[in-house]
Design an enzyme around this catalytic site. Structure first.
Site, PDB file in Angstrom:
ATOM      1  N   ARG A   1      35.374  14.097  16.095  1.00 12.05           N
ATOM      2  CA  ARG A   1      36.926  13.732  15.097  1.00 12.05           C
ATOM      3  C   ARG A   1      36.621  12.589  14.624  1.00 12.05           C
ATOM      4  O   ARG A   1      36.610  11.672  14.494  1.00 12.05           O
ATOM      5  CB  ARG A   1      37.935  13.712  16.068  1.00 12.05           C
ATOM      6  CG  ARG A   1      39.037  13.305  15.491  1.00 12.05           C
ATOM      7  CD  ARG A   1      40.657  13.335  16.114  1.00 12.05           C
ATOM      8  NE  ARG A   1      40.501  14.635  16.544  1.00 12.05           N
ATOM      9  CZ  ARG A   1      42.142  14.930  16.640  1.00 12.05           C
ATOM     10  NH1 ARG A   1      42.628  13.599  17.301  1.00 12.05           N
ATOM     11  NH2 ARG A   1      42.554  16.287  17.373  1.00 12.05           N
TER      12      ARG A   1
ATOM     13  N   ARG B   1      45.072  15.297  23.234  1.00  8.34           N
ATOM     14  CA  ARG B   1      45.159  15.874  23.922  1.00  8.34           C
ATOM     15  C   ARG B   1      43.959  16.585  23.531  1.00  8.34           C
ATOM     16  O   ARG B   1      43.145  16.817  24.317  1.00  8.34           O
ATOM     17  CB  ARG B   1      45.661  17.574  22.951  1.00  8.34           C
ATOM     18  CG  ARG B   1      47.345  16.848  23.506  1.00  8.34           C
ATOM     19  CD  ARG B   1      48.454  17.595  22.305  1.00  8.34           C
ATOM     20  NE  ARG B   1      48.449  16.319  21.959  1.00  8.34           N
ATOM     21  CZ  ARG B   1      49.364  15.370  21.863  1.00  8.34           C
ATOM     22  NH1 ARG B   1      50.077  15.542  22.801  1.00  8.34           N
ATOM     23  NH2 ARG B   1      49.532  14.358  21.450  1.00  8.34           N
TER      24      ARG B   1
HETATM   25  N1   CP Z   1      47.566  18.334  18.984  1.00  6.39           N
HETATM   26  C1   CP Z   1      46.451  17.209  18.946  1.00  6.39           C
HETATM   27  O1   CP Z   1      45.537  17.634  17.725  1.00  6.39           O
HETATM   28  O2   CP Z   1      46.741  16.246  19.753  1.00  6.39           O
HETATM   29  P1   CP Z   1      45.741  14.622  19.768  1.00  6.39           P
HETATM   30  O3   CP Z   1      45.615  14.143  17.720  1.00  6.39           O
HETATM   31  O4   CP Z   1      46.542  13.833  20.903  1.00  6.39           O
HETATM   32  O5   CP Z   1      44.340  15.487  20.268  1.00  6.39           O
END
Ligand code: CP
Length: 303
Positions: free
Chosen positions: A101, A51
Site C-alpha cells: 500500500r 483491514r
Molecule cells: N478497506 C480498507 O482498505 O481498509 P483499511 O484502510 O483499514 O485497510
C-alpha cells in the site's frame, strides 16, 4: 510470474474461480492450512491500514505461511529516501510475494516492474484497490446471487475513493448494471472513469446529489468515507465530510433486500444504528476479504 495491480488484470472467469476457491476455504479451512507452508508474504504498508494489512497477514498465516513487513513508511528505509524500486528489489530477496500500500498512485506498479516476486496492490493513493474489489465482489455475489441486472449506488467520495474506482471497473464487465453516482459536486467520479469506462462501454449511469431520491431503486448501496487524508484543505474537508449520513430513517423507502456495503473504515457516514439492520453487509465484507486474499495468494504463488 504474475502480479495484481489493477482489477481488470483478472478476467471474469478468474474472479469466478477466486470466489469458488474462497467458498471452498470457508467450507473446509483445514484443507488449506498448509498450502503456503514455507512461503513468506511481505506486507509493505507506506500508508495506514487495519483491514487490508491484517487480512493479508491473517490470510497467509491461515495458509500455513509466514509474514514479514512494516506498517508505516517511518519504519522503513523509505524514511531515509530509498526508492520504491529499490525497496521492491530488496524485499524480493526475502519474500515470495509482496502486498504493497502506498499513498502515491502507481507505486505498486513500479514495485511490480522491479520485483522478482508477485506484487499485489493493496491500495495506491486515490487510484485503485483491487483486493478490496475482490472482497466487494464476493459480498455482492453471496448477497444477491448474481453480478448481472443490478442497480448499484455509490455514495460519498467518488473522486478519491479508490475502492469505488476499482469496483466500477470490475462491474463494467457484467450485463445490465445501472450505476447511480451519489456525491457532492466537488467529489464526483473522475472524468477519466466516466469517459473511459462508463461512456466507452455505453453503460447506464446517472449522477445525483440526492441519496434519498436514489434509495428506492437500489439493489446495492456502496457507502464511502470522505477521506481527510486526500484533501489539501482542512476547511474543504470539514465542509464536505458529513455530506451523507445513512441512518435508519433514510432506509425507510429502501428495498427489503438492499445490500448495504462500505469498504470501511467508517466515520459518520453510516450511523451505528444501521449495523443491526439485516441489510448491513459491511462486516461480512471484511470477513470475505480475508478468504479472497487467501485465494489470491494461492493463485499468484501457483499453489
Ligand atoms: N478497506 C480498507 O482498505 O481498509 P483499511 O484502510 O483499514 O485497510
Amino acid at each position: 510470474m504474475r502480479s495484481l495491480i489493477d482489477i481488470l488484470e483478472l478476467s471474469v472467469e478468474e474472479i469466478d474461480e477466486l470466489i469458488a476457491t474462497a467458498n471452498g476455504i470457508m467450507a473446509d479451512p483445514h484443507k488449506y492450512s498448509e498450502k503456503c507452508s514455507g512461503k513468506k508474504l511481505a506486507t509493505l504498508f507506506f500508508e495506514p491500514s487495519t483491514r487490508t494489512r491484517l487480512s493479508f497477514e491473517a490470510a497467509m498465516y491461515e495458509l500455513g505461511g509466514h509474514v514479514i513487513g512494516f506498517s508505516s513508511a517511518n519504519n522503513s528505509s523509505a524514511s531515509k529516501g530509498e526508492s520504491v524500486a529499490d525497496t521492491a528489489k530488496t524485499v524480493s530477496c526475502y519474500a515470495d510475494i509482496i502486498a504493497m500500500r502506498h499513498p502515491k498512485e502507481g507505486a505498486p506498479l513500479v514495485a511490480a516492474m522491479n520485483a522478482s516476486v508477485p506484487v499485489i496492490n493493496a491500495g495506491d493513493g486515490g487510484h485503485n484497490h483491487p483486493t478490496q474489489t475482490l472482497a466487494d465482489l464476493i459480498t455482492i455475489f453471496k448477497e444477491k446471487g448474481r453480478f448481472n441486472d443490478l442497480t448499484i449506488g455509490f455514495c460519498g467520495d467518488l473522486k478519491f475513493g479508490r475502492t469505488v474506482h476499482s469496483l466500477i471497473q470490475a462491474l463494467s464487465r457484467y450485463n445490465n448494471i445501472k450505476f447511480i453516482l451519489i456525491s457532492p459536486e466537488e467529489l464526483r467520479l473522475p472524468d477519466y472513469i466516466i469517459r473511459d469506462t462508463l461512456e466507452k462501454k455505453e453503460l447506464k449511469y446517472i449522477e445525483t446529489t440526492s441519496l434519498e431520491t436514489a434509495m428506492p431503486e437500489l439493489d446495492v448501496l456502496y457507502m464511502t468515507r470522505v477521506q481527510r487524508e486526500r484533501f489539501f484543505s482542512e476547511e474543504e474537508y470539514l465542509r464536505l465530510k458529513d455530506s451523507y449520513i445513512l441512518d435508519t430513517d433514510k432506509l425507510s423507502n429502501a428495498k427489503k433486500d438492499l445490500c448495504i456495503m462500505h469498504p470501511l473504515p467508517r466515520v459518520n457516514e453510516i450511523s451505528v444504528s444501521v449495523d443491526d439492520d439485516p441489510r448491513a453487509c459491511y462486516f461480512k465484507q471484511v470477513l470475505y476479504g480475508k478468504y479472497m486474499r487467501m485465494a489470491l495468494i494461492m493463485k499468484l504463488l501457483g499453489v
